[in-house]
Design an enzyme around this catalytic site. Structure first.
Site, PDB file in Angstrom:
ATOM      1  N   CYS A  39      -2.828   1.703   6.661  1.00 56.89           N
ATOM      2  CA  CYS A  39      -3.378   0.943   8.147  1.00 56.89           C
ATOM      3  C   CYS A  39      -4.033   1.942   8.789  1.00 56.89           C
ATOM      4  O   CYS A  39      -4.491   1.517  10.060  1.00 56.89           O
ATOM      5  CB  CYS A  39      -1.861   0.430   8.618  1.00 56.89           C
ATOM      6  SG  CYS A  39      -0.425   1.670   8.408  1.00 56.89           S
TER       7      CYS A  39
ATOM      8  N   ASN B 202       0.900  -1.215  -0.040  1.00 52.57           N
ATOM      9  CA  ASN B 202       0.209  -0.041  -0.083  1.00 52.57           C
ATOM     10  C   ASN B 202       0.821   1.212  -0.034  1.00 52.57           C
ATOM     11  O   ASN B 202       0.210   2.314  -0.523  1.00 52.57           O
ATOM     12  CB  ASN B 202      -1.053  -0.041   1.203  1.00 52.57           C
ATOM     13  CG  ASN B 202      -0.634   0.059   2.619  1.00 52.57           C
ATOM     14  OD1 ASN B 202       0.725  -0.495   2.706  1.00 52.57           O
ATOM     15  ND2 ASN B 202      -1.298   0.517   3.677  1.00 52.57           N
TER      16      ASN B 202
ATOM     17  N   GLU C 117       4.939  -3.988  11.993  1.00 52.37           N
ATOM     18  CA  GLU C 117       3.974  -2.983  11.946  1.00 52.37           C
ATOM     19  C   GLU C 117       2.833  -3.572  11.036  1.00 52.37           C
ATOM     20  O   GLU C 117       2.850  -3.967  10.018  1.00 52.37           O
ATOM     21  CB  GLU C 117       4.842  -1.748  11.110  1.00 52.37           C
ATOM     22  CG  GLU C 117       6.165  -1.052  11.627  1.00 52.37           C
ATOM     23  CD  GLU C 117       5.305  -0.227  12.486  1.00 52.37           C
ATOM     24  OE1 GLU C 117       4.201   0.152  12.897  1.00 52.37           O
ATOM     25  OE2 GLU C 117       6.156   0.597  12.900  1.00 52.37           O
TER      26      GLU C 117
HETATM   27  P1  NAP Z   1       0.567  -9.130   3.630  1.00 52.64           P
HETATM   28  O1  NAP Z   1      -0.457  -9.882   2.759  1.00 52.64           O
HETATM   29  O2  NAP Z   1       0.883  -9.465   5.201  1.00 52.64           O
HETATM   30  O3  NAP Z   1       2.096  -8.760   2.764  1.00 52.64           O
HETATM   31  C1  NAP Z   1       2.893  -8.101   3.054  1.00 52.64           C
HETATM   32  C2  NAP Z   1       4.305  -8.420   2.819  1.00 52.64           C
HETATM   33  O4  NAP Z   1       4.303  -9.930   3.475  1.00 52.64           O
HETATM   34  C3  NAP Z   1       4.413  -8.647   1.438  1.00 52.64           C
HETATM   35  O5  NAP Z   1       5.635  -8.365   0.923  1.00 52.64           O
HETATM   36  C4  NAP Z   1       3.954 -10.457   1.090  1.00 52.64           C
HETATM   37  O6  NAP Z   1       4.543 -10.707   0.076  1.00 52.64           O
HETATM   38  C5  NAP Z   1       4.599 -10.886   2.453  1.00 52.64           C
HETATM   39  N1  NAP Z   1       4.287 -12.044   2.779  1.00 52.64           N
HETATM   40  C6  NAP Z   1       3.133 -12.591   2.718  1.00 52.64           C
HETATM   41  N2  NAP Z   1       3.325 -14.157   3.282  1.00 52.64           N
HETATM   42  C7  NAP Z   1       4.620 -14.136   4.021  1.00 52.64           C
HETATM   43  C8  NAP Z   1       5.052 -15.362   4.487  1.00 52.64           C
HETATM   44  N3  NAP Z   1       4.583 -16.425   4.639  1.00 52.64           N
HETATM   45  N4  NAP Z   1       6.578 -15.012   4.858  1.00 52.64           N
HETATM   46  C9  NAP Z   1       6.878 -13.970   4.699  1.00 52.64           C
HETATM   47  N5  NAP Z   1       6.676 -12.935   3.931  1.00 52.64           N
HETATM   48  C10 NAP Z   1       5.247 -12.986   3.571  1.00 52.64           C
HETATM   49  O7  NAP Z   1       0.155  -7.513   3.863  1.00 52.64           O
HETATM   50  P2  NAP Z   1      -0.432  -6.577   2.380  1.00 52.64           P
HETATM   51  O8  NAP Z   1      -1.986  -6.841   2.011  1.00 52.64           O
HETATM   52  O9  NAP Z   1       0.596  -6.225   1.533  1.00 52.64           O
HETATM   53  O10 NAP Z   1      -0.783  -5.071   3.316  1.00 52.64           O
HETATM   54  C11 NAP Z   1      -1.664  -4.688   3.927  1.00 52.64           C
HETATM   55  C12 NAP Z   1      -1.654  -5.167   5.485  1.00 52.64           C
HETATM   56  O11 NAP Z   1      -0.454  -4.267   5.801  1.00 52.64           O
HETATM   57  C13 NAP Z   1      -2.674  -4.435   6.164  1.00 52.64           C
HETATM   58  O12 NAP Z   1      -3.139  -5.319   7.336  1.00 52.64           O
HETATM   59  C14 NAP Z   1      -2.069  -3.062   6.802  1.00 52.64           C
HETATM   60  O13 NAP Z   1      -2.762  -2.773   7.986  1.00 52.64           O
HETATM   61  C15 NAP Z   1      -0.796  -3.604   6.952  1.00 52.64           C
HETATM   62  N6  NAP Z   1       0.157  -2.193   7.025  1.00 52.64           N
HETATM   63  C16 NAP Z   1       0.641  -1.559   8.522  1.00 52.64           C
HETATM   64  C17 NAP Z   1       1.434  -0.646   8.342  1.00 52.64           C
HETATM   65  C18 NAP Z   1       2.185  -0.315   9.611  1.00 52.64           C
HETATM   66  O14 NAP Z   1       3.105   0.597   9.534  1.00 52.64           O
HETATM   67  N7  NAP Z   1       1.615  -0.530  10.668  1.00 52.64           N
HETATM   68  C19 NAP Z   1       1.615   0.015   7.295  1.00 52.64           C
HETATM   69  C20 NAP Z   1       1.116  -0.427   5.895  1.00 52.64           C
HETATM   70  C21 NAP Z   1       0.268  -1.466   5.923  1.00 52.64           C
HETATM   71  P3  NAP Z   1       3.789 -11.159  -1.161  1.00 52.64           P
HETATM   72  O15 NAP Z   1       3.463  -9.959  -1.678  1.00 52.64           O
HETATM   73  O16 NAP Z   1       4.458 -11.835  -2.108  1.00 52.64           O
HETATM   74  O17 NAP Z   1       2.516 -11.991  -0.892  1.00 52.64           O
END
Ligand code: NAP
Length: 473
Positions: free
Chosen positions: A284, A154, A250
């Site tokens: 987020c 995002n 995060e």
């Molecule tokens: P996500 O599906 O958890 O993916 C985040 C990252 O993790 C991607 O690079 C993804 O790779 C990787 N990943 C997925 N499965 C994994 C595994 N088993 N082992 C290691 N890495 C893995 O999250 P998203 O949909 O991209 O992002 C949305 C989420 O991020 C929301 O919950 C949002 O609130 C949170 N967020 C938090 C913050 C903060 O600062 N607190 C900021 C922004 C977003 P792939 O893309 O290859 O699947």
């Protein structure tokens, strides 16, 4: 229409490589291919770790690290249009928001450069204890070691910047795995770091199957810390699997804001409308739950709805667009399902305009509705009438998340009470809880995470304190 099409190699051990396998990156708006990226797996990830470990054997002095960081900030400024367009193309982020993200990444690098220059330990007052008399002691801040960084879709540039820049400031080499849906901005940033003089091995970018790359980062003992931004289930699993590594998480939120009866309702309506739907709610800290004291509920809704309905929906490449697409069809279907399931009344939106979800406001949803408890990550906001600020605080706290929350009030005592009782990593007063400036300590409690980003804080988390005790003559 998306405008760039680029094939990007992987950046590993200071070289741009192909693997024979390509991953397509598509615009979430048009579905067009906006780039192809060479696909990595376990082999490339191990090679990247080898190179990072080798690079760290010859530490880069702080002034060199700071100079590289400053140069990257400069390049981000000079190439602003290209960088913003890249973010918009791959993430479907409206140009307005993409431009803000590109500017913020400059600021992240600038703050990290300052941290590189002032990274220092502290004196320990040894003669404060009888045993310490005649001794001098101080701490050094040592880089923790090779860092594995994993980032979400995002904020494909600035959240990568929040991983790379503080790690370099701390003196750590990084192996980065960006989100597969949005790897192009991360590779562009790697190009800027290389041009800025980063020696080989200090940064590698591996794009490919998450679990395969994640497994290597988790299992390899040379990776001393993993800094992860993304969803809770993935993040907490990484922590469980690697109890001996530092795992900085995060994660998500279901961001609440309270509007007290004494608030400036007009300002609250304006700020909440602007911050519940920006980037289609895919931040987020996008506002998701609004709790309004009963006495001003009608006045708030009356001012809020026209502002939501005035938001411009459409092509993210258009500089006037406020709300574009969500990241993919699965996300769109899930969000529409959650809207349909809610027991509240849909005041506006709730349906598609073309392929895009119209900004949706749901009044008085059920306490157990998904839109009340879980992270929607879409253009959906609930408004609930509450009897008192304390009722609002209780509902705000009634989720497993705790990243940021906000309150609108003109009373200092109410603001301070909320700041003390809202169980979140950050509380904003008379500002949307979506507000973030890149030097702030940013991070959550409860299921929202266990760390703080912002270069000053991230650098502390990526270094270890080493104590030095000297017997005085
Ligand atoms: P996500 O599906 O958890 O993916 C985040 C990252 O993790 C991607 O690079 C993804 O790779 C990787 N990943 C997925 N499965 C994994 C595994 N088993 N082992 C290691 N890495 C893995 O999250 P998203 O949909 O991209 O992002 C949305 C989420 O991020 C929301 O919950 C949002 O609130 C949170 N967020 C938090 C913050 C903060 O600062 N607190 C900021 C922004 C977003 P792939 O893309 O290859 O699947």
């Amino acid at each position: 229409m998306a405008t760039t099409t680029a094939d990007r190699r992987l950046f590993i051990a200071g070289e741009w490589i192909e693997t024979g396998d390509w991953l397509e990156v598509r615009s979430p708006y048009s579905g067009d291919v906006v780039g192809r990226v060479a696909k990595a797996g376990a082999t490339e990830t191990r090679r990247a770790i080898d190179a990072a470990e080798r690079a760290m054997r010859e530490p880069l002095p702080a002034h060199k690290r700071a100079e590289i960081l400053v140069r990257v900030a400069g390049s981000l400024g000079r190439r602003h249009d290209e960088v913003a367009r890249q973010i918009s193309d791959e993430a479907g982020k409206p140009m307005k928001a993409a431009r803000v993200e590109a500017q913020r990444a400059m600021s992240t690098y600038t703050f990290a450069a300052v941290e590189a220059r002032k990274l220092a330990g502290e004196m320990v007052p040894m003669d404060a204890a009888r045993a310490g008399e005649g001794k001098l002691a101080f701490t050094l801040r040592q880089p923790i070691g090779v860092v594995g960084a994993i980032s979400p879709f995002n904020f494909p540039l600035n959240l990568v910047a929040h991983k790379l820049a503080p790690a370099l400031a701390a003196g750590c080499a990084v192996v980065l795995k960006p989100a597969s849906q949005t790897p192009l901005s991360a590779l562009l940033l790697a190009e800027l770091e290389e041009e800025a003089g980063l020696p080989a091995g200090w940064l590698s970018v591996v794009v490919g199957p998450a679990s395969e790359i994640g497994d290597v980062l988790v299992e390899d003992d040379r990776v001393k810390a993993i800094t992860f931004t993304g969803s809770g289930p993935v993040g907490w699993t990484l922590k469980e699997r690697a109890p001996k590594k530092r795992i900085n998480l995060e994660l998500g939120n279901a961001t609440p804001v309270i509007v007290a009866a004494d608030a400036d309702v007009d300002t609250a309506a304006e700020k909440i409308a602007a911050n519940a739907f920006s980037f289609a709610g895919q931040s987020c800290i996008s506002i998701q739950r609004v709790y309004v004291e009963r006495g001003v509920y009608d006045a708030f809704v009356e001012r809020f709805l026209p502002r939501v309905e005035a938001l411009r929906i459409g092509d993210p490449a258009d500089e006037d667009t406020d709300v574009g697409p969500v990241i993919d069809e699965d996300a769109r279907e899930r969000i529409l399902e959650w809207i349909r399931e809610s027991k509240g009344e849909v005041l506006t939106g709730g349906e598609l305009e073309g392929e895009l979800i119209r900004p949706t406001v749901i009044a008085n949803p059920g306490r157990d509705d998904k839109v009340s408890r879980e992270e929607v990550f879409g253009p959906v906001c609930t408004v609930t009438s509450v009897a008192s600020v304390d009722d609002g605080i209780e509902l705000a706290n009634a989720t497993r998340y705790g990243l940021q929350a906000g309150i609108f009030t003109t009373r200092l005592d109410t603001a301070l009470h909320a700041a003390q009782t809202l169980e979140f990593g950050g509380v904003t007063v008379n500002e949307a809880p979506t507000f973030r400036s890149d030097q702030m300590p940013y991070g959550g409690v409860k299921d929202s995470g266990n760390t703080r980003e912002g270069p000053h804080y991230a650098v502390r988390e990526l270094t270890e304190e080493r104590l030095v005790v000297i017997e005085l003559p």
